[in-house]
Design a protein around this motif. Structure first.
Motif, PDB file in Angstrom:
ATOM      1  N   ALA A  53       0.737  -1.311  -0.170  1.00  0.00           N
ATOM      2  CA  ALA A  53       0.006   0.189   0.010  1.00  0.00           C
ATOM      3  C   ALA A  53       0.867   1.275  -0.114  1.00  0.00           C
ATOM      4  O   ALA A  53       1.707   1.367  -0.816  1.00  0.00           O
ATOM      5  N   ASP A  54       0.567   1.983   0.938  1.00  0.00           N
ATOM      6  CA  ASP A  54       1.425   3.417   1.097  1.00  0.00           C
ATOM      7  C   ASP A  54       2.853   3.484   1.269  1.00  0.00           C
ATOM      8  O   ASP A  54       3.599   4.210   1.039  1.00  0.00           O
ATOM      9  N   ALA A  55       3.251   2.119   1.925  1.00  0.00           N
ATOM     10  CA  ALA A  55       4.568   1.872   2.035  1.00  0.00           C
ATOM     11  C   ALA A  55       5.357   1.034   1.037  1.00  0.00           C
ATOM     12  O   ALA A  55       6.171   0.086   1.301  1.00  0.00           O
ATOM     13  N   ASP A  56       4.793   1.119   0.023  1.00  0.00           N
ATOM     14  CA  ASP A  56       5.222   0.568  -1.250  1.00  0.00           C
ATOM     15  C   ASP A  56       6.683   1.019  -1.074  1.00  0.00           C
ATOM     16  O   ASP A  56       7.046   1.998  -0.808  1.00  0.00           O
ATOM     17  N   TRP A  57       7.755  -0.108  -1.725  1.00  0.00           N
ATOM     18  CA  TRP A  57       9.079   0.461  -1.830  1.00  0.00           C
ATOM     19  C   TRP A  57       9.310   1.493  -2.391  1.00  0.00           C
ATOM     20  O   TRP A  57      10.479   2.050  -2.113  1.00  0.00           O
ATOM     21  N   GLY A  58       8.689   1.999  -3.508  1.00  0.00           N
ATOM     22  CA  GLY A  58       9.255   3.088  -4.279  1.00  0.00           C
ATOM     23  C   GLY A  58      10.335   2.906  -5.045  1.00  0.00           C
ATOM     24  O   GLY A  58      11.246   4.091  -5.208  1.00  0.00           O
ATOM     25  N   ILE A  59      10.958   1.787  -5.035  1.00  0.00           N
ATOM     26  CA  ILE A  59      12.407   1.756  -5.963  1.00  0.00           C
ATOM     27  C   ILE A  59      12.110   0.802  -7.090  1.00  0.00           C
ATOM     28  O   ILE A  59      11.155   0.052  -7.001  1.00  0.00           O
ATOM     29  N   SER A  60      12.820   0.894  -8.177  1.00  0.00           N
ATOM     30  CA  SER A  60      12.956  -0.234  -9.173  1.00  0.00           C
ATOM     31  C   SER A  60      13.651  -1.350  -8.682  1.00  0.00           C
ATOM     32  O   SER A  60      14.905  -1.313  -8.060  1.00  0.00           O
ATOM     33  N   VAL A  61      13.014  -2.430  -8.865  1.00  0.00           N
ATOM     34  CA  VAL A  61      13.446  -3.798  -8.364  1.00  0.00           C
ATOM     35  C   VAL A  61      13.529  -4.670  -9.879  1.00  0.00           C
ATOM     36  O   VAL A  61      12.594  -5.179 -10.261  1.00  0.00           O
ATOM     37  N   ASP A  62      14.873  -4.426 -10.335  1.00  0.00           N
ATOM     38  CA  ASP A  62      15.316  -5.137 -11.413  1.00  0.00           C
ATOM     39  C   ASP A  62      15.734  -6.635 -11.352  1.00  0.00           C
ATOM     40  O   ASP A  62      16.912  -6.768 -11.616  1.00  0.00           O
ATOM     41  N   PHE A  83      23.466   3.469  -9.055  1.00  0.00           N
ATOM     42  CA  PHE A  83      23.517   4.907  -8.495  1.00  0.00           C
ATOM     43  C   PHE A  83      22.282   5.714  -8.485  1.00  0.00           C
ATOM     44  O   PHE A  83      21.878   6.819  -7.906  1.00  0.00           O
ATOM     45  N   ASN A  84      21.159   4.923  -9.173  1.00  0.00           N
ATOM     46  CA  ASN A  84      19.634   5.521  -9.219  1.00  0.00           C
ATOM     47  C   ASN A  84      19.123   4.967  -8.046  1.00  0.00           C
ATOM     48  O   ASN A  84      17.755   5.354  -7.943  1.00  0.00           O
ATOM     49  N   GLY A  85      19.495   4.254  -7.322  1.00  0.00           N
ATOM     50  CA  GLY A  85      18.828   3.684  -6.163  1.00  0.00           C
ATOM     51  C   GLY A  85      17.970   2.227  -6.815  1.00  0.00           C
ATOM     52  O   GLY A  85      17.278   1.574  -5.674  1.00  0.00           O
ATOM     53  N   ALA A  86      18.023   1.893  -7.946  1.00  0.00           N
ATOM     54  CA  ALA A  86      17.603   0.483  -8.226  1.00  0.00           C
ATOM     55  C   ALA A  86      18.200  -0.660  -7.902  1.00  0.00           C
ATOM     56  O   ALA A  86      19.434  -0.646  -7.607  1.00  0.00           O
ATOM     57  N   TYR A  87      17.362  -1.401  -7.155  1.00  0.00           N
ATOM     58  CA  TYR A  87      17.949  -2.866  -6.698  1.00  0.00           C
ATOM     59  C   TYR A  87      18.067  -3.724  -7.972  1.00  0.00           C
ATOM     60  O   TYR A  87      17.347  -4.155  -8.853  1.00  0.00           O
ATOM     61  N   LEU A 125      26.412   0.768  -5.237  1.00  0.00           N
ATOM     62  CA  LEU A 125      26.611   0.283  -3.854  1.00  0.00           C
ATOM     63  C   LEU A 125      26.493  -1.310  -3.675  1.00  0.00           C
ATOM     64  O   LEU A 125      25.702  -2.000  -4.578  1.00  0.00           O
ATOM     65  N   ILE A 126      27.298  -1.911  -2.894  1.00  0.00           N
ATOM     66  CA  ILE A 126      27.114  -3.425  -2.424  1.00  0.00           C
ATOM     67  C   ILE A 126      26.899  -3.494  -1.119  1.00  0.00           C
ATOM     68  O   ILE A 126      27.477  -3.030  -0.290  1.00  0.00           O
TER      69      ILE A 126
END
Length: 258
Positions: free
Chosen positions: A91-100, A142-146, A126-127
């Motif tokens: 819901a409102d606490a969705d990850w909000g990041i791309s999970v590739d 660097f864009n915050g995508a997993y 990051l690792i």
């Protein structure tokens, strides 16, 4: 104030936040059968010791890799704090990041929260290594995508398997070796060398392979209970950040409230 609950396979960690600052934290063994009432008996006493009235807690967020624990924590939140908790990833606490990755829904809450917090605090690729029941290595661009990662047995699981499947090897504690020698002269030393230095070699090797595959400079952020121990014996970590998962919960709750 925000109450955050990080439910791992071994422990549940509760943290009390004032903004992004952790004011208190408490740890209890994970047991999916523990009821909301049992949590309350324990937690309300700890809040009282800290001088915090339960009415000061206006938001609650739960991140869990143990789905069965969520119901009882929801009961705790609603019955004793009058708050419907946010569930990380929903819901409102969705990850909000791309999970590739191939199956985005299979990503554990702890790993997603680590990615969110690490990207918020550190620049570039990051690792993120989390030393828990399992040890996970996660690539965050660097864009915050997993981008994916690695799951390895935690060092204590490795030791349990070694001791549990041999007749004569004794139980030993995981600790810093007394020397850098990798030739042991007694059984206990040889076991510690094999488990500890073997784990360091595995970790360093995987980091090098991940960096080569990423193809750009990548900072290594370590979190979890054994991160500080390993940091003394390797130069691979750029930062040790013990509260990364909890901070991910706080960031997620902050975003959900906007």
């Amino acid at each position: 104030m925000l109450l955050a609950a990080d439910v791992g396979n071994t422990n549940v960690v509760f943290a009390l936040f004032d903004g992004r600052e952790i004011k208190a934290r408490w740890r209890i063994a994970t047991d999916p059968r523990r009821t909301g009432d049992e949590y309350a008996v324990w937690l309300l006493q700890l809040l009282q010791i800290e001088g915090v009235d339960r009415k000061e807690i206006t938001n609650i967020i739960v991140g869990s890799v143990v789905p069965r624990a969520i119901h009882n924590l929801t009961v705790l939140s609603e019955k004793y704090f009058g708050v419907t908790p946010m569930i990380a990833g929903q819901a409102d606490a969705d990850w909000g990041i791309s999970v590739d990755v191939d199956e985005p829904r299979s990503l554990g809450a702890d790993r997603a929260l680590n990615a969110i917090a690490a990207h918020a605090k550190y620049d570039g690729d990051l690792i993120v290594i989390d030393f828990g029941t399992a040890t996970t290595f996660d690539a965050v661009d660097f864009n915050g995508a997993y981008k994916g990662g690695i799951i390895a047995p935690g060092i204590n699981l490795s030791l349990d398997a070694l001791v549990g499947n041999t007749a004569k090897l004794p139980r030993i504690a995981i600790k810093s070796p007394e020397s850098d020698s990798v030739i042991g002269t007694n059984t206990e030393d040889q076991m510690l060398i094999g488990v500890f230095w073997g784990y360091v070699a595995m970790m360093e090797g995987l980091i090098e392979r991940m960096r080569a595959e990423i193809g750009r400079p990548a900072k290594v952020i370590a979190t979890g209970g054994l991160a500080i121990l390993f940091d003394k014996h390797t130069d691979m970590f750029d930062a040790v950040d013990s509260d990364l998962t909890l901070e991910g919960l706080a960031i997620l709750a902050e975003r959900a409230a906007q």
